[in-house]
Each structure stands twice: as structure tokens, then as C-alpha cells.
Design a protein around this motif. Structure first.
Motif, mmCIF file in Angstrom:
data_model
loop_
_atom_site.group_PDB
_atom_site.id
_atom_site.type_symbol
_atom_site.label_atom_id
_atom_site.label_comp_id
_atom_site.label_asym_id
_atom_site.label_seq_id
_atom_site.Cartn_x
_atom_site.Cartn_y
_atom_site.Cartn_z
ATOM 1 N N UNK A 1 0.950 -1.164 -0.142
ATOM 2 C CA UNK A 1 0.090 -0.059 -0.016
ATOM 3 C C UNK A 1 0.999 1.231 -0.052
ATOM 4 N N UNK A 2 2.006 1.179 0.839
ATOM 5 C CA UNK A 2 2.810 2.508 0.930
ATOM 6 C C UNK A 2 3.350 2.381 -0.444
ATOM 7 N N UNK A 3 4.013 1.518 -1.194
ATOM 8 C CA UNK A 3 4.298 1.681 -2.375
ATOM 9 C C UNK A 3 3.369 2.264 -3.644
ATOM 10 N N UNK A 4 2.304 1.753 -3.378
ATOM 11 C CA UNK A 4 1.430 2.204 -4.406
ATOM 12 C C UNK A 4 1.035 3.879 -4.314
ATOM 13 N N UNK A 5 0.982 4.039 -2.881
ATOM 14 C CA UNK A 5 0.702 5.562 -2.604
ATOM 15 C C UNK A 5 1.765 6.444 -2.870
ATOM 16 N N UNK A 6 3.004 5.840 -2.804
ATOM 17 C CA UNK A 6 4.222 6.714 -3.278
ATOM 18 C C UNK A 6 4.372 6.724 -4.723
ATOM 19 N N UNK A 7 3.809 5.865 -5.683
ATOM 20 C CA UNK A 7 3.972 5.634 -6.964
ATOM 21 C C UNK A 7 3.730 7.129 -7.827
ATOM 22 N N UNK A 8 4.708 7.537 -8.553
ATOM 23 C CA UNK A 8 4.823 8.619 -9.316
ATOM 24 C C UNK A 8 3.556 8.791 -10.220
ATOM 25 N N UNK A 9 3.327 7.594 -10.851
ATOM 26 C CA UNK A 9 2.137 7.512 -11.779
ATOM 27 C C UNK A 9 0.761 8.211 -10.905
ATOM 28 N N UNK A 10 0.591 7.549 -9.794
ATOM 29 C CA UNK A 10 -0.637 7.732 -8.845
ATOM 30 C C UNK A 10 -0.631 9.325 -8.455
ATOM 31 N N UNK A 11 0.473 9.870 -8.125
ATOM 32 C CA UNK A 11 0.659 11.280 -7.729
ATOM 33 C C UNK A 11 0.484 12.117 -9.051
ATOM 34 N N UNK A 12 0.859 11.589 -10.021
ATOM 35 C CA UNK A 12 0.669 12.228 -11.300
ATOM 36 C C UNK A 12 -0.897 12.580 -11.499
ATOM 37 N N UNK A 13 -1.594 11.230 -11.470
ATOM 38 C CA UNK A 13 -2.999 11.375 -11.719
ATOM 39 C C UNK A 13 -3.664 12.139 -10.720
ATOM 40 N N UNK A 14 -3.127 12.457 -9.529
ATOM 41 C CA UNK A 14 -3.681 13.302 -8.451
ATOM 42 C C UNK A 14 -3.446 14.620 -8.805
ATOM 43 N N UNK A 15 -2.401 14.806 -9.466
ATOM 44 C CA UNK A 15 -2.181 16.241 -9.783
ATOM 45 C C UNK A 15 -2.918 16.793 -11.108
ATOM 46 N N UNK A 16 -3.350 15.646 -11.893
ATOM 47 C CA UNK A 16 -4.249 16.259 -13.208
ATOM 48 C C UNK A 16 -5.626 16.421 -12.530
ATOM 49 N N UNK A 17 -6.171 15.753 -11.402
ATOM 50 C CA UNK A 17 -7.103 15.858 -10.844
ATOM 51 C C UNK A 17 -7.313 17.285 -9.987
ATOM 52 N N UNK A 18 -6.044 17.756 -9.488
ATOM 53 C CA UNK A 18 -6.103 19.115 -8.749
ATOM 54 C C UNK A 18 -6.082 19.998 -9.578
ATOM 55 N N UNK A 19 -5.306 19.891 -10.899
ATOM 56 C CA UNK A 19 -5.309 21.098 -11.909
ATOM 57 C C UNK A 19 -6.652 21.397 -12.501
ATOM 58 N N UNK A 20 -7.637 20.228 -12.622
ATOM 59 C CA UNK A 20 -9.047 20.335 -13.241
ATOM 60 C C UNK A 20 -9.691 21.644 -12.767
#
Length: 264
Positions: free
Chosen positions: A10-29
Motif C-alpha cells: 500500500x505504501x508503494x502504491x501511494x508513493x507511486x509517481x503515476x498515482x501522484x501524477x493522476x492526483x496532480x491532473x485531478x487537482x489541476x482540473x
């Protein structure tokens, strides 16, 4: 299910850059929506491409704020206009939705865990195979290729060195399946395992070969240092380990890429 392994996953998934990038796109919307609204009120309406570029700009800023690697900023900026372009091409060609679903499934099977491991599919090629084969001592060895991809190196070494036990381990389903099919079709003695090399004990091998990515090298070194036995050798193609300088390095003839070697 509880325990260290699920929590670590779970920690690896939450630290994954791809997931953080997806969250960045969501925050940018919402920032894109607000910016578009303000510009329209000021008499500066935007077309779809301009809105996509604005979304990409906000997402790239988010990637910078999240301290993602520089290439993620470029990916974040280019993703919205690329998505818009793909939609336009699909409409122009009248492609059915099943085509996109099929492409998505194939890419998913190839890049199954790249979002977590940050290791895409790299193919080493014959230059690397020749170098590795030339470095193997002339005695029976246990050799493993971690992240073996389509199995080229493993199959080549198994053919050249029938005295050696050669294994490949690959996490992505489609490359793993391709490796198994190639081994069966050629009657090779090579073995292929499907899984994450983190669950593999590197102490069982005399030679460990890796063609991963810069993001994975520190973790690989920590595991190798903890598990590999005296007299064994770690080989990394193209990517060096920052924690310790290699004992030797070899440049391939045709590609100019480097094979790095560490001795234990």
C-alpha cells in the motif's frame, strides 16, 4: 488481510509517481475551470486546445510542487492535448470504442506494474547478451535476470551455457507469457517465473542481471548488499547505482550503452 507485506504494498502504491501524477491532473482540473471562466468573463474565450494546454500547464505545476522527476512535468503538460488529439483522430477515422479498449488492455498487460515499480519494459539486445556471456566464469552458475521482459537474455544464455541454471523473473503478464511461449517453442532449459524480484532471494544466484530504471537502483543495491553471497556478481545494464561505484564497466560496440559490474 493484514501484515507487513500488504502495508508495504500500500505504501508503494501511494508513493507511486503515476498515482501522484493522476492526483496532480485531478487537482489541476478545478484550477483550469476557474481560469477558463475568468478569461471568458474578461472577453478572452478559449478553444478546446487552449483549454487542454492550460490544464497541462496547471498539471505540470502540480508535478513540480510534488517534486516529481522533471520528465513527469513534461508528461503532465502534454497529456491533456495528446488526449484531445487522440479523440479527434478517433472521430475522424470513426474508430469503434472496442479498438481503444483493446489497445488499453494490451498496454496494461505489458506495463502491468510500471506505475508502482517505475520500471518500464526495456529490451537489452544482443550487444548486452554478448557482454554478459563473456563475463560469466567457466563453471556451472545460477544466473537470474530480474525484470526479464521478453526473455531474450535468458534464452540466449541458456543456449550458450547449458552448464548453467538460467532463470528470468518478470512481473508484467504479457512479457512473461511471451517468454514462456518462446522457451517452450525452442525447447529451452531456461526457467521463467512471474513475480516481483523483491520476493526473490538473490543469495541463491551467482550472477544477477538487471535492466531496470534509475528509480529502482537504490532499492536493488540494498537488496543485493543484504542477500548476495561472496564471490557473486551483480550486473546492471545502462543504469548505475549511486550508492556505490561499479567495480568494472563495459561499453557495447554498437549501441554505446554501458554494462556495470559489482563484485561481492
Amino acid at each position: 488481510m493484514t501484515g507487513p507485506a500488504p502495508r508495504r504494498f500500500a505504501r508503494q502504491v501511494l508513493r507511486a509517481p503515476a498515482l501522484r501524477a493522476l492526483l496532480g491532473q485531478a487537482a489541476a482540473f478545478p484550477l483550469t475551470l476557474a481560469s477558463t471562466y475568468c478569461l471568458a468573463r474578461a472577453g478572452l474565450p478559449m478553444n478546446y486546445l487552449e483549454v487542454a494546454l492550460l490544464q497541462g500547464g496547471w498539471a505540470a505545476l502540480m508535478a513540480w510542487r510534488m517534486a516529481l522527476a522533471p520528465w513527469w512535468r513534461a508528461i503532465q503538460f502534454l497529456f491533456p492535448p495528446a488526449l484531445l488529439l487522440a479523440r479527434g483522430l478517433a472521430d475522424a477515422a470513426a474508430l469503434p470504442p472496442a479498438v481503444f479498449l483493446g489497445v488499453f488492455v494490451v498496454l496494461l498487460l505489458i506495463f502491468w506494474s510500471t506505475f508502482r515499480t517505475q520500471v518500464p519494459l526495456f529490451l537489452s539486445g544482443r550487444d548486452a547478451w554478448d557482454l554478459v556471456a563473456g563475463l560469466l566464469p567457466q563453471r556451472p552458475l545460477a544466473v537470474v535476470d530480474i525484470g526479464s521482459g521478453l526473455g531474450g537474455l535468458v534464452l540466449d544464455l541458456a543456449r550458450r551455457r547449458p552448464d548453467c541454471d538460467v532463470t528470468g523473473i518478470e512481473l508484467a503478464p504479457l512479457p512473461f507469457l511471451a517468454s514462456r511461449v518462446r522457451a517452450l517453442a525452442s525447447g529451452s532449459r531456461a526457467r521463467f517465473l512471474r513475480g516481483d524480484y523483491e520476493g526473490l532471494n538473490l543469495g541463491h544466484y551467482d550472477v544477477v542481471f538487471a535492466y531496470l530504471s534509475p528509480a529502482a537502483m537504490s532499492a536493488l543495491w540494498r537488496k543485493a548488499e543484504a542477500e548476495m553471497k561472496p564471490g557473486s556478481m551483480l550486473l546492471s545494464y545502462e543504469f548505475v547505482i549511486a550508492d556505490r561505484a561499479p567495480d568494472r564497466s563495459f561499453v557495447t560496440t554498437n549501441t554505446g550503452k554501458t554494462l556495470f559490474a559489482w563484485h561481492f
